[in-house]
Scaffold this motif. Structure first.
Motif, PDB file in Angstrom:
ATOM      1  N   VAL B 169       0.883  -1.147   0.000  1.00  0.00           N
ATOM      2  CA  VAL B 169       0.000   0.000   0.000  1.00  0.00           C
ATOM      3  C   VAL B 169       0.925   1.202   0.000  1.00  0.00           C
ATOM      4  O   VAL B 169       2.093   1.091   0.346  1.00  0.00           O
ATOM      5  CB  VAL B 169      -0.921   0.030   1.229  1.00  0.00           C
ATOM      6  CG1 VAL B 169      -1.785  -1.210   1.253  1.00  0.00           C
ATOM      7  CG2 VAL B 169      -0.121   0.154   2.504  1.00  0.00           C
ATOM      8  N   GLN B 299      -6.044   1.227   4.890  1.00  0.00           N
ATOM      9  CA  GLN B 299      -5.253   0.518   3.891  1.00  0.00           C
ATOM     10  C   GLN B 299      -6.047  -0.722   3.519  1.00  0.00           C
ATOM     11  O   GLN B 299      -6.590  -1.407   4.370  1.00  0.00           O
ATOM     12  CB  GLN B 299      -3.868   0.166   4.426  1.00  0.00           C
ATOM     13  CG  GLN B 299      -3.847  -0.784   5.608  1.00  0.00           C
ATOM     14  CD  GLN B 299      -2.459  -1.348   5.854  1.00  0.00           C
ATOM     15  OE1 GLN B 299      -1.675  -1.502   4.941  1.00  0.00           O
ATOM     16  NE2 GLN B 299      -2.152  -1.643   7.105  1.00  0.00           N
ATOM     17  N   THR B 329      -4.288   4.640  -0.282  1.00  0.00           N
ATOM     18  CA  THR B 329      -4.805   4.746   1.083  1.00  0.00           C
ATOM     19  C   THR B 329      -5.707   5.972   1.151  1.00  0.00           C
ATOM     20  O   THR B 329      -5.667   6.811   0.267  1.00  0.00           O
ATOM     21  CB  THR B 329      -3.663   4.949   2.088  1.00  0.00           C
ATOM     22  OG1 THR B 329      -2.924   6.116   1.713  1.00  0.00           O
ATOM     23  CG2 THR B 329      -2.733   3.756   2.116  1.00  0.00           C
TER      24      THR B 329
END
Lengths: 337, 337
Positions: B169, B299, B329
């Motif tokens: 992420v 996330q 995110t």
DNA sequence: CTGAAAGCGCTAACAG
DNA sequence: CTGTTAGCGCTTTCAG
């Protein structure tokens, strides 16, 4: 991915050639046979090292008829497996013991939709034995596993067969201890949030509760079953409160469910430990994470895990193994009851 | 354990004999080859059924040079693995995708003391590929895994090599978003509880924090690192508070650590969300379990897990696979900031 | 569409 | 102490 035995690991044949001995000799040193001359042993070790040789597991297991692997089967949905600290302890205990053996342990999450695949795996000769971490009466597929490899169950199996092996805690006694604890403190309007009716652990704790109540000549204020999850505990609590006369004490069959009950209680303006006595079951991390700290029945999950692993290791080694191990429980007094 | 092919499963030979065909034909139907006559197919199927035949995995993998199994390696201690909801999501995502494939997934907890064994397992040809769920810079043993089987990392590896595959992420961006969020609301005495300095996720979130602060020309009030556990977050919070001037806002690099910080804050009489703004990272179940609900950076862990599995499946199938996947995110606003 | 034959990499008697 | 010889149960050419 470059030097070393190219891609496609070295074989025993190559090691033998490099060490100037036969495959058998290499096999002997790999398997720790003593009948090898120091010089041969040395040469082989060096060759193994240089070639970064690791025996092929499939070939080995095909020839030796054993895999040196065991499966840890988790017949639960992923979220319940991770959500309940009970499993963390069980797995830690098992891992500890298996870690010291030369078996490798692989965990299989055999939730409903994955059970067919897991069964196939277990029946394909991939492992020498299995540990089944929890048990629902609906898990019929597990019976078919036991036909193929030795199995040790965590918790009494729903239908015990003469040659089953299992390690359980004394859930009936635990339920009784919890209830007696409440009774001794003068509570008489006692309700319980029980475990799922399809799990022996749930059934047994409820049985202990009922037995203690009956012995005391007290009628349960309410019996609602949860499913060992936090939200299940919460909704059972809601049902109890909605049903009528408010209980003055509560036996919850798992700490996690007790946490769920706490929340509902608070929403209704009832303070656990003050307005209603609450006792849980597990003594997991959540019992001290909540406030007020939860009085609970301690079950030795880590020990249970260790025992399960030991029993399986005993079976695999051909040692005499104990069919049924029952571990004791005890009340841990904290602030909620 | 009684009828059926005795103990010691039926072999392909027995199935062939019973169906009146050759081993090759049985193999063909087992492997779904189309080139089998209806009558043979039928006979074989019946024989398989009657004998409860399940192909031996070792033999199969020895002959075909593939195992149809993948490993999910967890380089963490058991308690951290179970304690952090992040792993639950990752595993669920991976399990979902692998479950639909015909690969079996086995989870290996490769904590420090078990890493040698795990490495041996992975190098012994037991699996066709591996997914490594989290990553510490100290996990050097993982590099040696990638030399033998295809590996997909969860999170950017500490040292990226050209042919690595990973799904991450955008931690830097996430750290920046969190910090900007605090900055935009007028906070200037901002502290952070960062992740472990040996994990890329920790490093990157801190990097984002620092970048945002620098861009705003604001000096961090404090930087203390936790280890992604609740207690680690608590002790980092204690250190921050002990250090001097109290911050008016806090970026905590994981929800679990934020929960630990909450406790310490309360002990000191500081109410999160009122006396100090707190923003977490993860958007796991704990962010809504705590009170006040935690504002946090979401996330997509489930998605991340799914992607990791897909990439590995692509590699194994010889399809083109994406080396680096970076997932976005976003800030989820709740009550704590 | 089907069978025969040749291994996959290793262990396990069995001689020497 | 060590090498030779058979397989373990399956897939996979290769003929037919």
């Amino acid at each position: 991915m470059d030097l070393a035995p190219a891609r496609g690991a070295a074989t025993i044949e190559e090691v033998a050639a490099r060490a100037g001995v036969s495959r058998s000799t290499v096999s002997r040193v790999v398997n720790g046979s003593t009948a090898v001359s120091p010089s041969a042993l040395d040469a082989v070790r060096r060759a193994i090292d240089e070639l970064q040789y690791v025996p092929n597991r499939a070939a080995r297991s095909l020839a030796s008829r054993q895999t040196r692997a065991i499966a840890l089967v988790i017949p639960e949905q992923t979220d319940r497996f991770f959500g309940d600290p009970f499993f963390a302890s069980i797995v830690a205990g098992i891992g500890e013991v298996i870690g010291e053996s030369d078996y490798i342990m692989n965990m299989l999450i055999a939730s409903d939709d994955a059970s067919a695949k897991a069964l196939g795996y277990l029946r394909s000769g991939s492992v020498d034995g299995a540990i089944v971490a929890s048990h629902h009466t609906s898990d019929t597929f597990l019976d078919r596993v036991a036909d193929v490899v030795p199995v040790v169950y965590g918790g009494r199996p729903a239908r015990i067969r003469a040659d089953d092996y299992y390690v359980d805690v004394d859930n009936v006694e635990g339920g009784r201890l919890a209830t007696d604890y409440l009774l001794e403190r003068g509570h008489r309007r006692i309700a319980t949030i029980s475990g799922p009716p399809d799990m022996p652990a749930g059934i047994d704790r409820l049985k202990g509760f009922r037995a203690a109540m009956a012995d005391a000549g007290v009628t349960p204020a309410a019996v609602e079953n949860g499913d060992f999850t936090e939200s299940g505990g919460a909704s059972a609590m809601t049902r109890i409160l909605a049903a009528g006369e408010r209980p003055d004490a509560l036996f919850v069959a798992s700490d996690l469910m007790a946490r769920g009950a706490y929340e509902v209680l608070r929403e209704k303006g009832l303070e656990p430990g003050r307005d209603i006595a609450v006792i849980g079951f597990d003594d997991s991390a959540v019992s001290t994470a909540v406030s007020p700290a939860l009085t609970t029945v301690r079950q030795p999950s880590l020990t249970q895990g260790r025992h399960m692993a030991s029993v399986l290791l005993d079976i695999l080694a051909g040692r005499p193994a104990v069919h049924a191990t029952i571990l004791p429980t005890e009340v841990i007094e904290r602030a909620s009851a």
